[in-house]
Design an enzyme around this catalytic site. Structure first.
Site, mmCIF file in Angstrom:
data_model
loop_
_atom_site.group_PDB
_atom_site.id
_atom_site.type_symbol
_atom_site.label_atom_id
_atom_site.label_comp_id
_atom_site.label_asym_id
_atom_site.label_seq_id
_atom_site.Cartn_x
_atom_site.Cartn_y
_atom_site.Cartn_z
ATOM 1 N N SER A 80 -8.792 7.726 -18.211
ATOM 2 C CA SER A 80 -7.983 6.507 -18.094
ATOM 3 C C SER A 80 -8.202 5.530 -19.240
ATOM 4 O O SER A 80 -8.151 4.309 -19.036
ATOM 5 C CB SER A 80 -8.205 5.823 -16.737
ATOM 6 O OG SER A 80 -7.794 6.686 -15.693
ATOM 7 N N ASN A 92 -4.790 14.529 -25.346
ATOM 8 C CA ASN A 92 -4.781 15.765 -24.559
ATOM 9 C C ASN A 92 -3.493 15.746 -23.741
ATOM 10 O O ASN A 92 -3.404 15.049 -22.731
ATOM 11 C CB ASN A 92 -6.023 15.798 -23.653
ATOM 12 C CG ASN A 92 -5.987 16.965 -22.677
ATOM 13 O OD1 ASN A 92 -5.165 17.879 -22.809
ATOM 14 N ND2 ASN A 92 -6.871 16.937 -21.683
ATOM 15 N N TRP A 93 -2.517 16.507 -24.202
ATOM 16 C CA TRP A 93 -1.199 16.474 -23.545
ATOM 17 C C TRP A 93 -1.178 17.261 -22.240
ATOM 18 O O TRP A 93 -0.176 17.233 -21.528
ATOM 19 C CB TRP A 93 -0.125 17.011 -24.498
ATOM 20 C CG TRP A 93 0.157 16.133 -25.682
ATOM 21 C CD1 TRP A 93 -0.464 14.953 -26.014
ATOM 22 C CD2 TRP A 93 1.146 16.354 -26.686
ATOM 23 N NE1 TRP A 93 0.078 14.437 -27.160
ATOM 24 C CE2 TRP A 93 1.070 15.279 -27.602
ATOM 25 C CE3 TRP A 93 2.096 17.360 -26.921
ATOM 26 C CZ2 TRP A 93 1.900 15.189 -28.714
ATOM 27 C CZ3 TRP A 93 2.923 17.268 -28.028
ATOM 28 C CH2 TRP A 93 2.828 16.188 -28.917
ATOM 29 N N LYS A 94 -2.248 17.990 -21.951
ATOM 30 C CA LYS A 94 -2.314 18.810 -20.726
ATOM 31 C C LYS A 94 -1.048 19.677 -20.625
ATOM 32 O O LYS A 94 -0.518 20.101 -21.652
ATOM 33 C CB LYS A 94 -2.533 17.915 -19.497
ATOM 34 C CG LYS A 94 -3.732 16.977 -19.692
ATOM 35 C CD LYS A 94 -4.223 16.347 -18.429
ATOM 36 C CE LYS A 94 -5.428 15.468 -18.748
ATOM 37 N NZ LYS A 94 -6.086 14.941 -17.566
ATOM 38 N N GLY A 151 -5.554 11.261 -22.089
ATOM 39 C CA GLY A 151 -4.581 12.081 -21.364
ATOM 40 C C GLY A 151 -3.264 11.348 -21.237
ATOM 41 O O GLY A 151 -2.467 11.290 -22.173
ATOM 42 N N GLY A 152 -3.058 10.716 -20.077
ATOM 43 C CA GLY A 152 -1.783 10.063 -19.775
ATOM 44 C C GLY A 152 -1.243 9.177 -20.890
ATOM 45 O O GLY A 152 -0.068 9.293 -21.267
ATOM 46 N N GLU A 200 -16.285 12.556 -19.962
ATOM 47 C CA GLU A 200 -15.154 12.211 -19.102
ATOM 48 C C GLU A 200 -15.581 12.255 -17.640
ATOM 49 O O GLU A 200 -15.574 13.334 -17.022
ATOM 50 C CB GLU A 200 -14.010 13.207 -19.309
ATOM 51 C CG GLU A 200 -13.491 13.279 -20.729
ATOM 52 C CD GLU A 200 -12.089 13.862 -20.776
ATOM 53 O OE1 GLU A 200 -11.178 13.154 -21.213
ATOM 54 O OE2 GLU A 200 -11.905 15.016 -20.335
ATOM 55 N N HIS A 216 -12.977 21.378 -20.430
ATOM 56 C CA HIS A 216 -12.344 20.253 -19.741
ATOM 57 C C HIS A 216 -12.556 20.414 -18.237
ATOM 58 O O HIS A 216 -12.525 21.533 -17.711
ATOM 59 C CB HIS A 216 -10.842 20.185 -20.063
ATOM 60 C CG HIS A 216 -10.232 18.912 -19.570
ATOM 61 N ND1 HIS A 216 -9.860 18.739 -18.262
ATOM 62 C CD2 HIS A 216 -9.985 17.737 -20.194
ATOM 63 C CE1 HIS A 216 -9.399 17.507 -18.107
ATOM 64 N NE2 HIS A 216 -9.463 16.876 -19.270
ATOM 65 N N GLY A 219 -7.291 10.320 -14.949
ATOM 66 C CA GLY A 219 -6.002 10.187 -14.272
ATOM 67 C C GLY A 219 -5.989 9.172 -13.136
ATOM 68 O O GLY A 219 -5.011 9.068 -12.404
HETATM 69 P P1 PGA Z 1 -6.515 10.543 -18.625
HETATM 70 O O1 PGA Z 1 -7.049 12.027 -18.980
HETATM 71 O O2 PGA Z 1 -6.569 9.744 -19.905
HETATM 72 O O3 PGA Z 1 -5.108 10.767 -18.140
HETATM 73 O O4 PGA Z 1 -7.423 9.998 -17.584
HETATM 74 C C1 PGA Z 1 -8.120 12.230 -19.846
HETATM 75 C C2 PGA Z 1 -8.445 13.708 -19.920
HETATM 76 O O5 PGA Z 1 -8.402 14.377 -18.868
HETATM 77 O O6 PGA Z 1 -8.757 14.246 -21.001
#
Ligand code: PGA
Length: 254
Positions: free
Chosen positions: A210, A10-12, A231-232, A170, A98, A176
Site C-alpha cells: 500500500s 508490480n503490475w501483478k 502494486g495498486g 512487504e 512474492h 492491497g
Molecule cells: P500494493 O502491492 O502496493 O497493491 O499493496 C504491493 C505488492 O504486492 O508488491
C-alpha cells in the site's frame, strides 16, 4: 537515503500487451526525464506483456522486470518461464518470492533460494520479497519471520552477489489493504534484514504494501528505505510518477 533509490511497479495480473503499451506511454509522459538521473524505475508486467513493454520503453530509461522465474534452466516444466527466456526481452530484474506466489503457488524458501541463484547465474537481479502475516506481526514475530526468510533466500550466495540483489520488505497485512506499515516500524524491520546476511547492508531494500503518493514521502524519508515495490498505485501513471518524484526528492534531501 544513501543508496540509489529504486521504484518498481508490480503490475501483478493486470494489463494485456495492448493496454500495457498505453500505460507505458502514460508513464513516460508523467515522469520527467531528469528523474532517472537519481532513481532506478522498473516496470514488472505479466509475462505476456513483456514484449510490448520492452518495445514501449525503448529510448527511455525505464527498466524491465518480471514477476517470477523458474528455478530450472530448461526442460519438462509445463507453464514455467526460464531466466534465458526473460533475458530475450531485455529483462533486468525479477521479483522472487512474492507473498502471493508463496501463498497461492506454494513456493517455499528452498525453491526461492534456487530462483535467486538462477537469476544471479544469468546476471538477472532478484528483487527478493519477504514479509510476515498479520498474526506474526501482532505476536511481535515480524523480525524473526523475515530474517528467517532472508537467510534462506540467500543461503550459499556470495556476499558480492547478495549486495547486487534488491530486497522488498512487504508485510502481508499491508499488501492491497490501503494501509501501509508505519515508516519507523518498516525501517526497523529493514534494519534487521540488513544485518541478517553479509552484503545486505549495501543492497537496496524497498518497502512494499500500500505505498502510494500520500504515504511515499514519509516512508522514503527513512534512511533504511531505499525505494518501493508498488502494486495498486503502479497501475496509475500519475500516482506512480508521484512516487518516483518523492524518491527523487528524498535523495536530494539526504
Ligand atoms: P500494493 O502491492 O502496493 O497493491 O499493496 C504491493 C505488492 O504486492 O508488491
Amino acid at each position: 537515503m544513501t543508496r540509489r533509490p529504486f521504484i518498481a511497479g508490480n503490475w501483478k495480473m493486470h494489463q494485456t500487451g495492448a493496454s500495457a503499451r498505453v500505460l507505458v506511454a502514460e508513464i513516460r509522459a508523467a515522469i520527467p526525464p531528469h528523474s532517472y538521473a537519481n532513481v532506478d524505475v522498473v516496470l514488472c508486467p505479466p509475462y505476456t506483456a513483456l514484449a510490448s513493454v520492452a518495445q514501449a520503453i525503448a529510448g527511455s530509461e525505464l527498466q524491465l522486470g518480471a514477476q517470477d522465474v523458474s528455478a530450472h534452466e530448461w526442460g519438462a516444466y509445463t507453464a514455467q518461464i526460464s531466466a534465458p527466456m526473460l533475458l530475450e526481452f531485455g529483462t533486468r530484474y525479477v521479483i522472487v518470492g512474492h507473498s502471493e506466489c508463496r501463498a497461492y503457488f506454494d513456493q517455499h524458501d528452498e525453491q526461492i533460494n534456487a530462483k535467486v541463484r538462477r537469476c544471479l547465474q544469468h546476471g538477472l537481479i532478484p528483487i527478493v520479497a519477504v514479509g510476515e502475516t498479520h498474526e506474526e506481526h501482532v505476536a511481535g514475530k515480524a523480525r524473526e519471520r523475515v530474517t528467517g526468510q532472508i537467510r534462506e533466500a540467500f543461503a550459499g550466495v556470495a556476499s558480492g552477489d547478495v549486495e547486487r540483489a534488491v530486497v522488498a520488505y512487504e508485510p502481508l497485512w499491508a499488501i492491497g489493504s490501503g494501509t501501509s506499515d508505519t515508516p519507523e516500524q518498516a525501517a526497523s524491520v529493514i534494519a534487521a534484514i540488513r544485518s541478517a546476511v553479509p552484503g545486505l547492508e549495501r543492497a537496496r531494500c524497498l518497502y512494499g504494501g500500500s505505498m502510494k503518493p500520500e504515504n511515499a514521502a514519509a516512508l522514503l524519508a527513512q534512511p533504511e528505505i531505499d525505494g518501493g515495490l508498488i502494486g495498486g498505485a503502479s497501475l496509475n501513471a500519475h500516482s506512480f510518477a508521484q512516487i518516483v518524484d518523492h524518491a527523487r526528492k528524498a535523495v536530494a534531501a539526504s
